[in-house]
Scaffold this active site. Structure first.
Site, short mmCIF file in Angstrom:
data_model
loop_
_atom_site.label_atom_id
_atom_site.label_comp_id
_atom_site.label_asym_id
_atom_site.label_seq_id
_atom_site.Cartn_x
_atom_site.Cartn_y
_atom_site.Cartn_z
N GLY A 190 -0.59 -5.08 0.90
CA GLY A 190 -1.82 -5.01 0.12
C GLY A 190 -1.73 -5.71 -1.22
O GLY A 190 -2.75 -6.16 -1.75
N ALA A 198 0.85 -1.19 0.00
CA ALA A 198 0.00 0.00 0.00
C ALA A 198 0.89 1.24 0.00
O ALA A 198 2.07 1.18 0.35
CB ALA A 198 -0.91 0.00 1.22
N GLU A 238 3.52 -5.85 7.46
CA GLU A 238 2.87 -4.76 8.18
C GLU A 238 3.34 -4.59 9.62
O GLU A 238 3.45 -3.46 10.12
CB GLU A 238 1.34 -4.95 8.16
CG GLU A 238 0.68 -4.60 6.84
CD GLU A 238 0.67 -5.75 5.86
OE1 GLU A 238 -0.03 -5.66 4.82
OE2 GLU A 238 1.37 -6.75 6.10
N GLU A 281 -2.41 -9.26 -0.42
CA GLU A 281 -3.82 -9.34 -0.06
C GLU A 281 -4.70 -9.30 -1.31
O GLU A 281 -5.72 -10.00 -1.38
CB GLU A 281 -4.16 -8.21 0.91
CG GLU A 281 -3.57 -8.45 2.30
CD GLU A 281 -3.72 -7.27 3.23
OE1 GLU A 281 -4.23 -7.45 4.34
OE2 GLU A 281 -3.31 -6.15 2.85
#
Length: 260
Positions: free
Chosen positions: A112, A66, A135, A115
């Site tokens: 992300g 991200a 993360e 994900e």
């Protein structure tokens, strides 16, 4: 439809969604997530599109994570809203899409990015790909479904290891743990994706959509997946695809599914 951060290519019944932010290693920012939502929604509504491939531009990254600069100063409430909106708009949306989506992981798939790959219906990877959820090294946890989908795919123990160490695994290790289905060279990656897509395209898109729904039901709280399967199985008998498929089988010819 024109986008700033992604490219969409269509060829017959196959569509490709390419995340196109190479200078940011295709990192997901708010605008890119919104564009991906619009692209997937449009392709899912396009009756001509039967399979979608999603990948990153270049040969370094699928999605390297991200865009941290967008949320580094968020409050508790803003952080929760970010995760909720992102899951609803993109990650859960892709997982429940009626059109099959294959993640073509052509490099780093981190945070992300992993994900997003896990939200797709299955994944293939190039041999230079690296995957992980880093993360906790930033003082946060995966917020786009990573803590839920990773254990489903690799098991609780391996998921805990990956999340707690914030480490990356190779494409081959990802394959060994069930995170990706195939590993190949960078040059052979897209041809393999297209070959797999061509196999999907031979079959009933209506039945495939029902199968996606039935498989996903097994992972939803309070939903009996067996009952979902029974209902979806029964509904198939009322489709034109069922009539064509069974007739073609009895007549010993190739089915020409109308997709209805």
């Amino acid at each position: 439809m024109n986008f700033d951060n992604i490219l969409v290519e269509k060829s017959a019944a196959l569509a490709k969604v390419i995340i196109n932010r190479p200078k940011k290693l295709n990192a997901l920012n708010k605008a890119t997530i919104e564009e991906l939502h619009l692209a997937f929604k449009s392709l899912d509504n396009d009756t001509n599109v039967k399979t979608i491939l999603v990948t990153g531009s270049g040969d370094k990254a699928f999605v390297a994570g991200a865009d941290i600069s967008e949320f580094s100063d968020f409050s508790i409430e803003e952080g929760g809203s970010l995760a909720k909106a992102g899951q609803e708009m993109l990650f859960d949306f892709v997982e429940n899409l009626a059109t099959p989506v294959i993640a073509v992981v052509n490099g780093f798939a981190l945070g992300g990015g992993l994900e997003l790959a896990m939200a797709c219906h299955f994944r293939i990877a190039s041999d230079n790909a690296k995957m992980g959820l880093p993360e906790v090294s930033l003082g946060v946890i995966p917020g786009y479904g990573g803590t839920q989908r990773l254990p489903q795919l690799v098991g609780k123990g391996k998921a805990m290891e990956m999340i707690m160490t914030a480490g990356m695994i190779s494409a081959e290790e990802a394959k060994q743990n069930g995170l990706v289905n195939y590993v190949t060279t960078q040059e052979e990656l897209m041809p393999l994706a297209e070959k797999l897509a061509s196999k999907i395209l031979r079959n009933s898109s209506v039945a495939i959509s029902a199968a996606i729904s039935a498989v996903n039901a097994n992972y939803k709280d309070g939903v009996n997946g067996f009952n979902t399967e029974i209902e979806a199985f029964g509904n198939c008998f009322g489709t034109e695809d069922f009539k064509e498929g069974t007739t073609a089988f009895l007549e010993k010819r190739k089915a020409n599914f109308p997709g209805k």
